[in-house]
Design a protein around this motif. Structure first.
Motif, PDB file in Angstrom:
ATOM      1  N   TYR A   1      62.129  21.395  73.612  1.00 54.56           N
ATOM      2  CA  TYR A   1      62.489  21.189  72.447  1.00 54.56           C
ATOM      3  C   TYR A   1      62.174  22.121  71.299  1.00 54.56           C
ATOM      4  N   GLN A   2      63.087  22.628  70.427  1.00 58.26           N
ATOM      5  CA  GLN A   2      63.018  23.711  69.387  1.00 58.26           C
ATOM      6  C   GLN A   2      61.625  23.490  68.702  1.00 58.26           C
ATOM      7  N   PHE A   3      60.896  24.764  68.388  1.00 61.45           N
ATOM      8  CA  PHE A   3      60.167  24.814  67.382  1.00 61.45           C
ATOM      9  C   PHE A   3      60.097  26.203  66.722  1.00 61.45           C
ATOM     10  N   SER A   4      59.502  26.381  65.589  1.00 61.23           N
ATOM     11  CA  SER A   4      59.260  27.428  64.862  1.00 61.23           C
ATOM     12  C   SER A   4      57.841  27.677  64.899  1.00 61.23           C
ATOM     13  N   VAL A   5      57.355  28.995  64.887  1.00 61.17           N
ATOM     14  CA  VAL A   5      55.947  29.238  64.868  1.00 61.17           C
ATOM     15  C   VAL A   5      55.512  30.223  63.731  1.00 61.17           C
ATOM     16  N   MET A   6      54.729  29.954  62.895  1.00 59.96           N
ATOM     17  CA  MET A   6      54.037  30.735  61.901  1.00 59.96           C
ATOM     18  C   MET A   6      52.641  31.522  62.622  1.00 59.96           C
ATOM     19  N   ALA A   7      52.640  32.913  62.659  1.00 63.43           N
ATOM     20  CA  ALA A   7      51.670  33.543  62.684  1.00 63.43           C
ATOM     21  C   ALA A   7      50.915  34.139  61.200  1.00 63.43           C
ATOM     22  N   LEU A   8      49.769  33.660  60.925  1.00 62.05           N
ATOM     23  CA  LEU A   8      49.251  33.620  59.750  1.00 62.05           C
ATOM     24  C   LEU A   8      47.816  34.621  59.790  1.00 62.05           C
TER      25      LEU A   8
ATOM     26  N   PHE B   1      60.955  20.829  66.013  1.00 59.20           N
ATOM     27  CA  PHE B   1      62.336  20.565  65.413  1.00 59.20           C
ATOM     28  C   PHE B   1      62.483  21.317  64.114  1.00 59.20           C
ATOM     29  N   VAL B   2      61.969  22.404  63.646  1.00 55.94           N
ATOM     30  CA  VAL B   2      61.859  23.191  62.276  1.00 55.94           C
ATOM     31  C   VAL B   2      62.772  24.491  63.059  1.00 55.94           C
ATOM     32  N   ASP B   3      63.803  24.414  61.899  1.00 57.68           N
ATOM     33  CA  ASP B   3      64.537  25.964  62.171  1.00 57.68           C
ATOM     34  C   ASP B   3      63.859  27.123  61.411  1.00 57.68           C
ATOM     35  N   ALA B   4      64.280  28.316  61.245  1.00 56.60           N
ATOM     36  CA  ALA B   4      63.577  29.640  60.866  1.00 56.60           C
ATOM     37  C   ALA B   4      63.708  29.273  59.369  1.00 56.60           C
ATOM     38  N   ASN B   5      64.772  29.000  58.827  1.00 49.51           N
ATOM     39  CA  ASN B   5      65.097  28.881  57.456  1.00 49.51           C
ATOM     40  C   ASN B   5      64.001  28.095  56.583  1.00 49.51           C
ATOM     41  N   ARG B   6      63.963  26.953  57.188  1.00 48.72           N
ATOM     42  CA  ARG B   6      63.059  25.811  56.870  1.00 48.72           C
ATOM     43  C   ARG B   6      61.562  26.375  57.263  1.00 48.72           C
ATOM     44  N   ALA B   7      61.406  26.972  58.208  1.00 50.69           N
ATOM     45  CA  ALA B   7      60.030  27.247  58.322  1.00 50.69           C
ATOM     46  C   ALA B   7      59.592  28.215  57.385  1.00 50.69           C
TER      47      ALA B   7
ATOM     48  N   CYS C   1      61.480  31.622  65.955  1.00 52.92           N
ATOM     49  CA  CYS C   1      61.903  30.489  66.188  1.00 52.92           C
ATOM     50  C   CYS C   1      62.175  30.485  67.646  1.00 52.92           C
ATOM     51  N   TRP C   2      61.831  29.537  68.477  1.00 56.28           N
ATOM     52  CA  TRP C   2      62.120  29.423  69.935  1.00 56.28           C
ATOM     53  C   TRP C   2      63.210  28.043  70.167  1.00 56.28           C
TER      54      TRP C   2
END
Length: 534
Positions: A390-397, A449-455, A485-486
């Protein structure tokens, strides 16, 4: 005729033996399963840690050699202007030797391989002719690091060199710095302190498999004939493996090459020390479990005096008990007080043991400072993502200027800032988001389940929330964020994480306190995976 009565177990004793054996076996099997799981985890973590340390040490060594090259370059420029003045050359070498502790000796050699200056002067090398085997710098006429050799003064050393050219481009010779490989030298100080424990150590080999650094100084210069880690690292590989050292001991070795010299750095730890540490951990678990096991045995002894069918059924059930399977005990009818107590004691003790093992496993997956997930928990989460697709977005902080916070307010306050930041992230994360500390002041947030724009919108809200949050220091704390986003940006999860990290560094380079998205690179295979995920 005399009748002999053979002694036989009565039902009370039989019940006691069966129940006791079942409890002991279930506890033993649970502890052994836990031991094997933790043994594999300890070995995997140690291999990863040694590889990371070897890679870091290789980077530091590269930087050290670059620093030496820069120092020699400056002196080469001064010497070129006074190449016919031996006193001026001696003065420059003396200045460089006194200015830095990087070199143990310095020489200048002309294009005819003659040593025209050497410091310290006690070496008495001036006027000697260089061995033809060491004349590679003259042939190349460019910076070069000589392989380890024994100097005319009898010292085993490595020597970085830098060419000397006249203003018109004529090659005059080269300047060489000697770094001794034995004794308390700068190179030994750089490599000598290991990050982990007294059981771990580092050694370095040159491209001919000769030791140029080892914790046992007497072994420097020794040739290592056959070692899996050395063979791999001298082929330019970086990694980790189990191997045998020259004494036949099992070692957990991480390795990385120093590309500019062809050297190999190996960081290793004895497997026996891992086993000893694991044994101590499980001894503590056994001690904490023992009171519950003794309580169960006491309850079983009391129940054994009341002979009834439920006790026989319980004895039969316990004899076949396996870890995690308590249904047979729970379904056993216990219609009087003693039988019910025995059943409850077995169930409670098994649950307590399972809970302790679960807590130990949970602690292994938690960062002890921020109470967030650690890298091990992240890897398990990502393995599940690969299976579920399933799709996910990742934030590197990453915390901006965190080093200055530690330097100005101390590491204790820096830890408080990290804990406060972890609280802000957990407060702003959804229940099914995965928040982890990847190391130091770096964090990762996975949003299924979050795309890049929403992320990006979520990241901006988080960045502002961090800026506005009251921190334990008298100034705002800011963060830089990178997003990927993967499988949109890459079909590889590892590559997606790297792209998020690269986006983070772009945010850093653009001035910090901002969010950057990974550069969009969509492939056909990515679209297929994304469609499947949706």
């Amino acid at each position: 005729m005399k009748i002999t009565h053979r002694w036989k177990l009565d039902l009370k004793q039989l019940i006691l033996l069966l129940v006791s054996a079942g409890i002991v076996l279930s506890v033993y099997s649970a502890l052994m399963a836990s031991y094997r799981v933790h043994e594999r985890a300890f070995i995997k973590d140690t291999l990863a840690s040694n590889q990371a340390y070897a890679e870091k040490l290789a980077e530091v060594t590269e930087l050290f050699l670059q620093s030496l090259n820069s120092q020699l370059q400056v002196s080469a420029g001064h010497i070129a202007n006074h190449f016919d003045d031996s006193q001026a050359i001696d003065a420059e070498l003396g200045r460089l030797l006194a200015q830095t502790n990087s070199f143990d000796s310095l020489v200048v050699i002309d294009a005819q391989r003659k040593i025209i200056s050497a410091q310290p002067s006690s070496l008495a090398l001036k006027g000697l002719t260089l061995d033809p085997a060491l004349s590679v710098p003259i042939e190349l006429q460019q910076p070069y690091i000589l392989d380890p050799f024994v100097s005319p003064a009898g010292n085993l050393l490595v020597s970085p060199t830098f060419p000397v050219f006249a203003d018109d481009g004529t090659y005059l010779g080269f300047i060489a710095g000697g770094i001794y490989l034995q004794g308390n030298t700068i190179l030994n100080q750089l490599l000598g302190t290991h990050h982990a424990s007294d059981h771990s150590y580092v050694y370095v080999v040159d491209k001919s498999k000769r030791l140029i650094y080892h914790k046992d100084n007497a072994r420097v210069g020794e040739y290592i004939a056959d070692n899996v880690a050395i063979n791999a690292v001298l082929n330019g590989q970086s990694g980790a493996t189990e191997t045998l050292n020259s004494l036949g001991d099992n070692m957990l070795a991480g390795f990385a090459p120093v590309n500019s010299t062809g050297w190999g750095i190996v960081s290793q730890r004895a497997l026996t020390s891992i086993v000893a540490e694991l044994n101590q951990t499980h001894t503590n678990v056994l001690y904490s479990t023992l009171p519950f096991a003794l309580a169960i045995l006491a309850a079983t002894l009391i129940a054994g005096f009341v002979i009834a069918r439920p006790l026989a059924q319980l004895a039969q059930s316990v004899s076949s008990l396996s870890p995690g399977n308590l249904r047979c005990i729970d379904q056993t009818p216990a219609w009087y007080f003693e039988a019910e107590n025995l059943k409850s004691a077995i169930l409670n003790s098994s649950e307590l043991l399972g809970q302790e093992i679960k807590e130990l496993e949970q602690d292994r997956k938690m960062d002890p400072l921020t109470k967030l997930n650690n890298r091990l928990a992240m890897q398990l989460w990502l393995d599940n993502v690969r299976n579920m697709q399933y799709q996910f977005s990742v934030m590197a902080l990453d915390v901006d200027h965190f080093k200055s916070i530690n330097d100005e307010f101390g590491h204790g306050v820096g830890d408080e800032v990290l804990c406060a930041l972890a609280g802000v992230m957990k407060k702003n994360a959804r229940s099914h988001d995965f928040v982890c500390r990847s190391g130091g002041e770096e964090f990762l947030i996975f949003m299924p389940f979050v795309d890049a724009n929403r992320a990006y919108s979520i990241a901006e809200r988080l960045r502002i929330a961090v800026f506005e949050h009251s921190m334990p220091i008298p100034r705002p704390v800011t963060v830089s964020i990178g997003i990927a986003c993967w499988p949109v940006h890459s079909k590889s999860i590892e590559e997606t994480l790297k792209m998020a990290d690269q986006a983070l560094y772009r945010a850093k380079n653009k001035g910090r306190n901002q969010t950057c998205q990974a550069k969009h690179r969509v492939h056909a295979a990515n679209n297929d995976v994304a469609q499947h995920a949706v």
